[in-house]
Structures are given as structure tokens and as C-alpha cells.
Motif scaffolding. Structure first.
Motif, PDB file in Angstrom:
ATOM      1  N   TYR A 240       0.813  -1.220   0.000  1.00 18.17           N
ATOM      2  CA  TYR A 240       0.000   0.000   0.000  1.00 18.17           C
ATOM      3  C   TYR A 240       0.848   1.272   0.000  1.00 18.17           C
ATOM      4  O   TYR A 240       0.300   2.373  -0.096  1.00 18.17           O
ATOM      5  CB  TYR A 240      -0.947  -0.009   1.190  1.00 18.17           C
ATOM      6  CG  TYR A 240      -2.063  -1.006   1.024  1.00 18.17           C
ATOM      7  CD1 TYR A 240      -3.280  -0.633   0.484  1.00 18.17           C
ATOM      8  CD2 TYR A 240      -1.877  -2.348   1.369  1.00 18.17           C
ATOM      9  CE1 TYR A 240      -4.297  -1.557   0.300  1.00 18.17           C
ATOM     10  CE2 TYR A 240      -2.883  -3.277   1.193  1.00 18.17           C
ATOM     11  CZ  TYR A 240      -4.096  -2.889   0.653  1.00 18.17           C
ATOM     12  OH  TYR A 240      -5.099  -3.806   0.464  1.00 18.17           O
ATOM     13  N   GLY A 241       2.134   1.125   0.089  1.00 15.51           N
ATOM     14  CA  GLY A 241       2.996   2.291   0.048  1.00 15.51           C
ATOM     15  C   GLY A 241       4.448   1.881  -0.067  1.00 15.51           C
ATOM     16  O   GLY A 241       4.857   0.839   0.456  1.00 15.51           O
ATOM     17  N   LEU A 242       5.216   2.680  -0.781  1.00 14.78           N
ATOM     18  CA  LEU A 242       6.658   2.483  -0.904  1.00 14.78           C
ATOM     19  C   LEU A 242       7.365   3.814  -0.670  1.00 14.78           C
ATOM     20  O   LEU A 242       6.820   4.873  -0.990  1.00 14.78           O
ATOM     21  CB  LEU A 242       7.026   1.950  -2.293  1.00 14.78           C
ATOM     22  CG  LEU A 242       6.673   0.497  -2.602  1.00 14.78           C
ATOM     23  CD1 LEU A 242       6.995   0.181  -4.069  1.00 14.78           C
ATOM     24  CD2 LEU A 242       7.424  -0.458  -1.683  1.00 14.78           C
ATOM     25  N   PRO A 243       8.568   3.783  -0.126  1.00 18.16           N
ATOM     26  CA  PRO A 243       9.274   5.037   0.141  1.00 18.16           C
ATOM     27  C   PRO A 243       9.844   5.659  -1.128  1.00 18.16           C
ATOM     28  O   PRO A 243      10.327   4.955  -2.012  1.00 18.16           O
ATOM     29  CB  PRO A 243      10.394   4.606   1.088  1.00 18.16           C
ATOM     30  CG  PRO A 243      10.653   3.182   0.742  1.00 18.16           C
ATOM     31  CD  PRO A 243       9.325   2.609   0.353  1.00 18.16           C
ATOM     32  N   TYR A 244       9.747   6.978  -1.192  1.00 18.38           N
ATOM     33  CA  TYR A 244      10.431   7.698  -2.263  1.00 18.38           C
ATOM     34  C   TYR A 244      11.707   8.345  -1.720  1.00 18.38           C
ATOM     35  O   TYR A 244      12.639   8.637  -2.455  1.00 18.38           O
ATOM     36  CB  TYR A 244       9.513   8.762  -2.889  1.00 18.38           C
ATOM     37  CG  TYR A 244       9.594  10.117  -2.223  1.00 18.38           C
ATOM     38  CD1 TYR A 244      10.408  11.120  -2.737  1.00 18.38           C
ATOM     39  CD2 TYR A 244       8.872  10.404  -1.066  1.00 18.38           C
ATOM     40  CE1 TYR A 244      10.495  12.362  -2.128  1.00 18.38           C
ATOM     41  CE2 TYR A 244       8.952  11.633  -0.463  1.00 18.38           C
ATOM     42  CZ  TYR A 244       9.762  12.617  -0.996  1.00 18.38           C
ATOM     43  OH  TYR A 244       9.864  13.836  -0.384  1.00 18.38           O
ATOM     44  N   SER A 245      11.722   8.552  -0.414  1.00 19.04           N
ATOM     45  CA  SER A 245      12.875   9.171   0.236  1.00 19.04           C
ATOM     46  C   SER A 245      12.989   8.602   1.643  1.00 19.04           C
ATOM     47  O   SER A 245      11.980   8.310   2.285  1.00 19.04           O
ATOM     48  CB  SER A 245      12.693  10.688   0.305  1.00 19.04           C
ATOM     49  OG  SER A 245      13.737  11.306   1.036  1.00 19.04           O
ATOM     50  N   ILE A 246      14.207   8.422   2.113  1.00 20.51           N
ATOM     51  CA  ILE A 246      14.428   7.953   3.476  1.00 20.51           C
ATOM     52  C   ILE A 246      15.360   8.914   4.198  1.00 20.51           C
ATOM     53  O   ILE A 246      15.945   9.823   3.587  1.00 20.51           O
ATOM     54  CB  ILE A 246      15.019   6.525   3.518  1.00 20.51           C
ATOM     55  CG1 ILE A 246      16.364   6.478   2.787  1.00 20.51           C
ATOM     56  CG2 ILE A 246      14.056   5.518   2.930  1.00 20.51           C
ATOM     57  CD1 ILE A 246      17.103   5.172   2.967  1.00 20.51           C
ATOM     58  N   ASN A 247      15.475   8.730   5.487  1.00 23.62           N
ATOM     59  CA  ASN A 247      16.425   9.495   6.271  1.00 23.62           C
ATOM     60  C   ASN A 247      17.023   8.595   7.331  1.00 23.62           C
ATOM     61  O   ASN A 247      16.462   7.546   7.654  1.00 23.62           O
ATOM     62  CB  ASN A 247      15.761  10.720   6.916  1.00 23.62           C
ATOM     63  CG  ASN A 247      14.582  10.342   7.786  1.00 23.62           C
ATOM     64  OD1 ASN A 247      14.747   9.781   8.869  1.00 23.62           O
ATOM     65  ND2 ASN A 247      13.362  10.636   7.319  1.00 23.62           N
ATOM     66  N   VAL A 248      18.169   8.970   7.826  1.00 19.61           N
ATOM     67  CA  VAL A 248      18.792   8.250   8.931  1.00 19.61           C
ATOM     68  C   VAL A 248      18.912   9.209  10.106  1.00 19.61           C
ATOM     69  O   VAL A 248      19.219  10.386   9.930  1.00 19.61           O
ATOM     70  CB  VAL A 248      20.155   7.651   8.546  1.00 19.61           C
ATOM     71  CG1 VAL A 248      19.963   6.508   7.576  1.00 19.61           C
ATOM     72  CG2 VAL A 248      21.089   8.690   7.936  1.00 19.61           C
ATOM     73  N   LYS A 249      18.665   8.705  11.305  1.00 17.26           N
ATOM     74  CA  LYS A 249      18.565   9.566  12.481  1.00 17.26           C
ATOM     75  C   LYS A 249      19.599   9.281  13.559  1.00 17.26           C
ATOM     76  O   LYS A 249      19.698  10.039  14.526  1.00 17.26           O
ATOM     77  CB  LYS A 249      17.158   9.447  13.083  1.00 17.26           C
ATOM     78  CG  LYS A 249      16.056   9.936  12.152  1.00 17.26           C
ATOM     79  CD  LYS A 249      14.707   9.904  12.842  1.00 17.26           C
ATOM     80  CE  LYS A 249      13.609  10.495  11.978  1.00 17.26           C
ATOM     81  NZ  LYS A 249      12.319  10.565  12.695  1.00 17.26           N
ATOM     82  N   SER A 250      20.359   8.220  13.413  1.00 13.15           N
ATOM     83  CA  SER A 250      21.367   7.893  14.427  1.00 13.15           C
ATOM     84  C   SER A 250      22.672   8.629  14.149  1.00 13.15           C
ATOM     85  O   SER A 250      23.766   8.062  14.240  1.00 13.15           O
ATOM     86  CB  SER A 250      21.605   6.376  14.469  1.00 13.15           C
ATOM     87  OG  SER A 250      20.440   5.693  14.836  1.00 13.15           O
ATOM     88  N   LEU A 251      22.555   9.896  13.809  1.00  5.51           N
ATOM     89  CA  LEU A 251      23.727  10.706  13.479  1.00  5.51           C
ATOM     90  C   LEU A 251      23.980  11.724  14.573  1.00  5.51           C
ATOM     91  O   LEU A 251      23.045  12.367  15.059  1.00  5.51           O
ATOM     92  CB  LEU A 251      23.511  11.443  12.146  1.00  5.51           C
ATOM     93  CG  LEU A 251      23.174  10.605  10.918  1.00  5.51           C
ATOM     94  CD1 LEU A 251      23.035  11.501   9.693  1.00  5.51           C
ATOM     95  CD2 LEU A 251      24.217   9.522  10.680  1.00  5.51           C
ATOM     96  N   VAL A 252      25.235  11.886  14.935  1.00  8.58           N
ATOM     97  CA  VAL A 252      25.644  12.922  15.871  1.00  8.58           C
ATOM     98  C   VAL A 252      26.455  13.950  15.089  1.00  8.58           C
ATOM     99  O   VAL A 252      27.548  13.667  14.603  1.00  8.58           O
ATOM    100  CB  VAL A 252      26.482  12.356  17.034  1.00  8.58           C
ATOM    101  CG1 VAL A 252      26.926  13.484  17.965  1.00  8.58           C
ATOM    102  CG2 VAL A 252      25.692  11.309  17.813  1.00  8.58           C
ATOM    103  N   TRP A 253      25.889  15.133  14.952  1.00  6.29           N
ATOM    104  CA  TRP A 253      26.536  16.215  14.215  1.00  6.29           C
ATOM    105  C   TRP A 253      27.491  16.963  15.138  1.00  6.29           C
ATOM    106  O   TRP A 253      27.210  17.151  16.332  1.00  6.29           O
ATOM    107  CB  TRP A 253      25.488  17.175  13.670  1.00  6.29           C
ATOM    108  CG  TRP A 253      24.573  16.536  12.666  1.00  6.29           C
ATOM    109  CD1 TRP A 253      23.489  15.746  12.928  1.00  6.29           C
ATOM    110  CD2 TRP A 253      24.671  16.618  11.240  1.00  6.29           C
ATOM    111  NE1 TRP A 253      22.901  15.335  11.758  1.00  6.29           N
ATOM    112  CE2 TRP A 253      23.607  15.850  10.700  1.00  6.29           C
ATOM    113  CE3 TRP A 253      25.546  17.261  10.366  1.00  6.29           C
ATOM    114  CZ2 TRP A 253      23.398  15.723   9.334  1.00  6.29           C
ATOM    115  CZ3 TRP A 253      25.337  17.137   9.001  1.00  6.29           C
ATOM    116  CH2 TRP A 253      24.279  16.378   8.497  1.00  6.29           C
ATOM    117  N   TYR A 254      28.604  17.404  14.596  1.00 10.15           N
ATOM    118  CA  TYR A 254      29.579  18.135  15.406  1.00 10.15           C
ATOM    119  C   TYR A 254      30.385  19.075  14.514  1.00 10.15           C
ATOM    120  O   TYR A 254      30.330  18.993  13.274  1.00 10.15           O
ATOM    121  CB  TYR A 254      30.512  17.166  16.148  1.00 10.15           C
ATOM    122  CG  TYR A 254      31.498  16.437  15.254  1.00 10.15           C
ATOM    123  CD1 TYR A 254      32.859  16.791  15.252  1.00 10.15           C
ATOM    124  CD2 TYR A 254      31.098  15.401  14.415  1.00 10.15           C
ATOM    125  CE1 TYR A 254      33.775  16.125  14.438  1.00 10.15           C
ATOM    126  CE2 TYR A 254      32.010  14.736  13.604  1.00 10.15           C
ATOM    127  CZ  TYR A 254      33.344  15.100  13.612  1.00 10.15           C
ATOM    128  OH  TYR A 254      34.249  14.445  12.807  1.00 10.15           O
TER     129      TYR A 254
END
Length: 436
Positions: free
Chosen positions: A137-151
Motif C-alpha cells: 500500500y505504500g513504498l518510500p520515495y525518500s528515506i532518512n537516517v537519524k542515528s547521526l551525531v553532528w559536530y
């Protein structure tokens, strides 16, 4: 509706996804020449870039599509569908909302989409998020990753700090920053208008997935493990010690509750504790789109001397986990033009007409032409995703909407703000869970 969750193995990688969409479909369109209407939650520059990509694709496909964004998408799409006037296509940022629309969505197979072929290179089994009864019923067109630590690498270098490779090293780094009075270990903002609180859910999810493991994470999403149960409370206590203890965040949890997630990271480039300098920010790959213009200009030039990221490190013996999310394409009509637009959006070709220049975009396809990315950070994020051994789709997005984007946002915000205790927040979230 209660969602069914399961662990999925793809190429030897453990994957957490959902399959809760039972099905009947809505009404079909009939005019194969009509302009396909698309509705989603993103607006402004992202919406313009999305439309520009579609317009460029239209020149070769001959199919016209028109996108409109709504900052109140969740309410608006439900209302339109209930009134019998939905768009041809909707882009759902939360599978839990898509799950409530299954009676009016068409399975993509009914549009003639070759789901198996399209998803043969999908990142970490994302193809299975919205599958029920053998239908997609749905497929991703875009994903993201969230386990990132920016510095800020320049700030790390100036203060003789090194990027941690283990959970223990991360804890030691926090202590060094506070003991030496360099600033604050973490930049945190969970304010997001009507969606205030969602960044807090990402923090909690990170440590449920990382410390309690994939199986508990899956059961938590399904409601079989409660917020007030020991594994979730342990993750909450971890977050509490990292963010809400004195000296960890400038202004503490109360300040975090009123600081926009979009601007919280600006203090990575402050100079000194008296100016509110913080050294790390856990946030998704999309956050680069909200950095100051000078930092975005450096990123565009491939200069990472003042901004970079590392993956949240695991403790000894833990899996290399990555939390993330995605936006799912669903169809309310199934005429030939709608089918062509859906097929393009979920293919590895989407983004090659310009949208890949958006910092917020990561293709779910491992074979996506990475030369189309304009940022080395996008390429690096996709590499970290491929190398992760466990991928956990955003739990709050998978939970029933009244919980994941309702009570959880509300009560975690109150907890951060110091208005209620963690235990009270978790108990009230549990009380809001729909009956099975």
C-alpha cells in the motif's frame, strides 16, 4: 487500528518494519490524460524542488503532475479522503497515518507496479513497511537516517576532543566537556510547532533500539511492551542522564522544549560556554537543510571542516544499529498517469532530475546514482546506512497515530520541560493506547 509488526531479514541484515494495511481500495480515476495531483507534508523550498523534478521528468514522460504541500497534512488528508475528494497520490511521512487510509488506497500492484523489481535494491527491507495480505500500500520515495551525531570538527580540534567510537568513549567525552567547562555536550531542540516533541521520540527510540535490542523494539511498536515496562524506562533514564542532568544542555530540558529543532544546532558554531556553545547534536540526515547559510555553502563545496557527523556508537557486544524513517507514496486512484507517476517516485530514477540536490533527500535504493547528490554528507549517510546491521524504522511513526504523533509528542515534551516526571509521561502514553 492495531498494527502488526515483524522482523524482516534482507541480505543477512535485521530489519524492523510494519505490515498493517489491510485492504480495500478507493475509487479509480478514468482520464489517462489528466494532471496527477499529489499531496504531502513538505512545503517551501523542498516543495519547489520536488515540483521542479517532476516538471523535468514530465518533458520526457509526457505526464503532468502537480504537488501541493500542507503543514497540517495528517488532518487534511484524512478529511479529504473522508469527503471523497483525495488527491491521486499522497506522500505519508508516517506509516501510522497511512495505515488508517487503507480502505481508500489502492495496492500498488493494482496500478501495475512491479513491486518486486522496484524494491530489489531497497535499503534494508524498506519495501515491507506497508505490506498486508501480500499487497503493498505504500513504498518510500525518500528515506532518512537519524542515528547521526553532528559536530563541528574545528571546535573538536581546538579543544583537543576526539570523535568517540564506543558508547563508553561518548560518555567520557560528555564528562570532559562539562568538567573542563568548555560548553555543553548536547544541542537539543524539540519545538516543532504542532509537531513539538517528535525529536524527543527519536532520542528515546535510539536507546530502546540500541540497548534493548531489535526484538523489544518491535514489541514496543506493537504495544506488547509498554512505555512503563523496564526496557523502555531504562532507555528513558539513559536519555534523562544525557540530556536533562545539570550541565548537559544549555538551559536544560525546559529550554530544549522551547528551542526549535531547526535552529538548535546553530550553537555548534558558538565560541565558548558563555555564548552557549554545544558540541554535539543527535539529529537526522535532513537537518543539514536547516543549517546557517554559510555552513550550507561549505557543505555544497565539499568542505566538512566545520560540520560533520558520526553514528551513535554502540556499547560492546551491541549491534551496529541505525534508526531512520521515510516518506511513503500511496495512491488513491489507479489510472495510467497516476501509475506512471507512482512508478517514477518509487524508482531509483527519482531524484535524478534535480531533487537529489536537496540535503533532506536520501534514496532508498542502493543503486541510486550517488553522483546526483550534491553533498558529500548525503553520500556518507547512505554509506553508514548500508553498513548498519540493524535498521529500526522510526517507532513513533509506526505506532497508532493517536499515540506516536499524539500523546507521545505531548507527554515527552512535558517531561523535558519539567512539568511531569518521566514515569508520569510514560504512564499517560500507555493509557492512551487503543484497545487491541
Amino acid at each position: 487500528m492495531m498494527q502488526r509488526k515483524r522482523m524482516l531479514g534482507v541480505g543477512g541484515v535485521a530489519v524492523i518494519a510494519a505490515a498493517a494495511l489491510a485492504g480495500c481500495s478507493g475509487s479509480s480515476g478514468s482520464d489517462a490524460n489528466h494532471t496527477v495531483t499529489i499531496m504531502g507534508a513538505f512545503t517551501d523550498a523542498q516543495a519547489k524542488a520536488f515540483q521542479a523534478d517532476l516538471d523535468a521528468w514530465s518533458k520526457s514522460s509526457g505526464v503532468k503532475a502537480k504537488y501541493s504541500g500542507s503543514t497540517d497534512f495528517q488532518t487534511a488528508i484524512v478529511a479529504k479522503a473522508a469527503a471523497g475528494n483525495p488527491p491521486d497520490i499522497a506522500i505519508f511521512p508516517q506509516p501510522g497515518v497511512l495505515a488508517g487510509q487503507e480502505k481508500t488506497l489502492y495496492p500498488l500492484e493494482d496500478l501495475g507496479i512491479d513491486v518486486k523489481s522496484v524494491t530489489s535494491d531497497e535499503a534494508k527491507g524498506l519495501a515491507d513497511i506497508a505490506v498486508s495480505g501480500g499487497k503493498t500500500y505504500g513504498l518510500p520515495y525518500s528515506i532518512n537516517v537519524k542515528s547521526l551525531v553532528w559536530y563541528n570538527p574545528a571546535a573538536f580540534q581546538k579543544n583537543n576532543l576526539t570523535v568517540p567510537k564506543t558508547a563508553d568513549e561518548l560518555t567520557a567525552l560528555e564528562k570532559t566537556i562539562t568538567d573542563k567547562g568548555l560548553g555543553y555536550p548536547w544541542c537539543v531542540g524539540i519545538e516543532s510547532g504542532a509537531a513539538t516533541g517528535w525529536p524527543a521520540t527519536d532520542w528515546l527510540e535510539e536507546y530502546v533500539l540500541r540497548d534493548a535490542g531489535a526484538d523489544t523494539y518491535k514489541k514496543w511498536i506493537a504495544g506488547d511492551v509498554k512505555f512503563s515496562d523496564a526496557p523502555i524506562k531504562a532507555a528513558g533514564q539513559k536519555v534523562q542522564s544525557m540530556l536533562l542532568a545539570a550541565g548537559q544542555v544549555n538551559g536544560g530540558g525546559a529550554a530544549a522544549a522551547t528551542t526549535s529543532f531547526q535552529t538548535a544546532g546553530n550553537q555548534l558554531w558558538a565560541d565558548g560556554k558563555d555564548k552557549g556553545q554545544c558540541f554535539m547534536m543527535k539529529q537526522g540526515s535532513f537537518i543539514a537543510d536547516f543549517f546557517p547559510d554559510n555552513i550550507k555553502a561549505q557543505i555544497a563545496q565539499g568542505d566538512t571542516s566545520q560540520v560533520n557527523f558520526f553514528q551513535v556508537p554502540s556499547a560492546s557486544g551491541q549491534a551496529n544499529s541505525m534508526e531512520g524513517g521515510g516518506d511513503l507514496v500511496g495512491a488513491y486512484s489507479k489510472d495510467s498517469n497516476t501509475a506512471k507517476v507512482v512508478d517514477y517516485l518509487v524508482s531509483k530514477e527519482f531524484g535524478t532530475h534535480g531533487y537529489a540536490s536537496q540535503a533532506i533527500f536520501l534514496s532508498p535504493h542502493n543503486t541510486f546514482d550517488s553522483t546526483k547528490y550534491t553533498s558529500v554528507l548525503q553520500k556518507n549517510a547512505q554509506t553508514l546506512l548500508k553498513n548498519s546491521t540493524v535498521f529500526g524504522f522510526d517507532a513513533s511513526d509506526m505506532m497508532p497515530a493517536q499515540v506516536g504523533s499524539g500523546t507521545e509528542w505531548k507527554f515527552l515534551t512535558q517531561w523535558f520541560a519539567g512539568q511531569i516526571t518521566m514515569d508520569s509521561a510514560f504512564q499517560q502514553i500507555d493509557a492512551s493506547w487503543p484497545s487491541k
